[in-house]
Design an enzyme around this catalytic site. Sequence first.
Site, PDB file in Angstrom:
ATOM      1  N   LYS A   1       0.874  -1.166   0.000  1.00 57.42           N
ATOM      2  CA  LYS A   1       0.000   0.000   0.000  1.00 57.42           C
ATOM      3  C   LYS A   1       0.918   1.225   0.000  1.00 57.42           C
ATOM      4  O   LYS A   1       1.538   1.557   1.009  1.00 57.42           O
ATOM      5  CB  LYS A   1      -0.904  -0.005   1.237  1.00 57.42           C
ATOM      6  CG  LYS A   1      -2.021   1.055   1.195  1.00 57.42           C
ATOM      7  CD  LYS A   1      -1.547   2.393   1.673  1.00 57.42           C
ATOM      8  CE  LYS A   1      -2.617   3.450   1.584  1.00 57.42           C
ATOM      9  NZ  LYS A   1      -2.094   4.814   1.868  1.00 57.42           N
TER      10      LYS A   1
ATOM     11  N   GLU B   1       7.277   0.119  12.579  1.00 59.20           N
ATOM     12  CA  GLU B   1       8.352   1.110  12.678  1.00 59.20           C
ATOM     13  C   GLU B   1       7.666   2.460  12.703  1.00 59.20           C
ATOM     14  O   GLU B   1       7.157   2.935  11.689  1.00 59.20           O
ATOM     15  CB  GLU B   1       9.310   0.978  11.486  1.00 59.20           C
ATOM     16  CG  GLU B   1      10.652   1.670  11.713  1.00 59.20           C
ATOM     17  CD  GLU B   1      10.607   3.158  11.455  1.00 59.20           C
ATOM     18  OE1 GLU B   1      10.355   3.915  12.428  1.00 59.20           O
ATOM     19  OE2 GLU B   1      10.816   3.562  10.313  1.00 59.20           O
TER      20      GLU B   1
ATOM     21  N   GLU C   1       7.740  14.097  17.422  1.00 57.72           N
ATOM     22  CA  GLU C   1       8.528  13.994  16.198  1.00 57.72           C
ATOM     23  C   GLU C   1       8.217  15.184  15.294  1.00 57.72           C
ATOM     24  O   GLU C   1       7.073  15.416  14.926  1.00 57.72           O
ATOM     25  CB  GLU C   1       8.210  12.689  15.475  1.00 57.72           C
ATOM     26  CG  GLU C   1       9.134  12.407  14.302  1.00 57.72           C
ATOM     27  CD  GLU C   1       8.884  11.051  13.669  1.00 57.72           C
ATOM     28  OE1 GLU C   1       9.854  10.402  13.240  1.00 57.72           O
ATOM     29  OE2 GLU C   1       7.706  10.640  13.609  1.00 57.72           O
TER      30      GLU C   1
END
Length: 466
Positions: A100, A177, A309
């Site tokens: 995907k 991840e 992040e």
Amino acid sequence: MRTRRRFCRLAVRDSGKTMVDAAMGEIFPVCEKLRYTIAHGEADLRAERRPSGLLPHKAARVEYLPLGVIGVIAPWNFPFHNFFCPTIPALFAGNAVVVKVSELATWSSLRYVEIFAEVLRRRGHSPDLVQIVTGYGETGSALVTSGVDKIFFTGSPQNGRKVMAAAAETLTPVVLELGGKDPMIICDDADLEQAVSTATFGVFNACGQMCVGAERLYVFAGIYDAFVHEVVARAKALRQGPPLQGEVDVGAMTMPRQLQIVQELVDDAVAKGARVLCGGKPRTDLPGNYYPPTVLVDVDHTMRITREEQFGPVMVILKVNSEAEAVRLANDCPYGLGSSVFTRDPARGERLARAIAAGMTTVNDFGLAYMIQSLPFGGLKISGFGRINGREGLRACCNEKAIVTDRLPVRQGMALYPVRPATLELVTGAVRAIYGAGIGKKARGALQIARSLLSLARGQRSTESS
């Protein structure tokens, strides 16, 4: 050369990174992944003999067998790399793959799937073994619940939780991840030139859009001023612009929303006392998603930019006074993917590397744990779990199946049923004889076994005679 440039241009057009960033972050890792897999893949997946313990007449081994169909949900920041690097080991291990691709990197993926089809066809395999699907979140959810045998997901922790929830419906295993907030500790005995050059690359490469980007720099007070002076000068000198219209050092950001996220984090830090020494606002003189190389100082851990992040070209610098403080702050973060330490003292580097809570630490460099494909890649905490790369990543694409066979043709098993009074004594005697502490206990266990066997034999003869 023309082929490599064409792949770089494909990645640049979808991501906004420079040609050099594409060559280093897209082409180089894929080539190394291929080299490692070809050189070591068969050995990594070869059946592995295991000790059979107390059953010397049996042979034990682990086989690494294909799972079936691997689903890959790839992000947008490295379109070529994120397509190839999970697909190569999955295919090598004998699986089919459905990728995907990101809705922001669909254009280039059409060429990538053609490459796999062409190679598979030339090697006598079905070109349909690698497929792509496109779309937004609902497409990814459909892939997770489609019946694939495993999912490899790279993305944000928020979306990783959604993937886990969807996978739980079918008990589909996942490897996650989920990004990083990587610390870089620069000690007072570090090589200043090396630290400055590497930090500049670690922060501004690919416009900061890397899961292992250096997002928090903890600089010892003894070299803090000199370090800040050097990195500001270098950041101001970096050339930024459209990467396919001339030679530039920093390109564009891929997603408009990411530009807003970076600005929100910078604004929050400034409101709480941080200072912007260069950059700090989106470029209005360039058309597109351009955020300039930015240096932010006087940062502390009350600011969102030390915990969330940023995925952008912002160098976040904090001053520390000791190893203990550096490690404490480096670990004071919900992420735990990569990390770096700079010091001339090997013992100090080892000490700090072991103390940082992360899946990887590189001493006196940045990001090399990924380039060394024999090493597993992955993180701790909300950076996810499971590993890609190396033997561990290749075997993650397999059913690790235990197989036990005969080494010697022992046909008569021990008859424990029907249970007799001496059966329990036999089993407990065996435990004492094998695991008892000292010769005395082992001897008593052996005697208990002998008495139990004699009793069972008498009972067997009595049964037969009747």
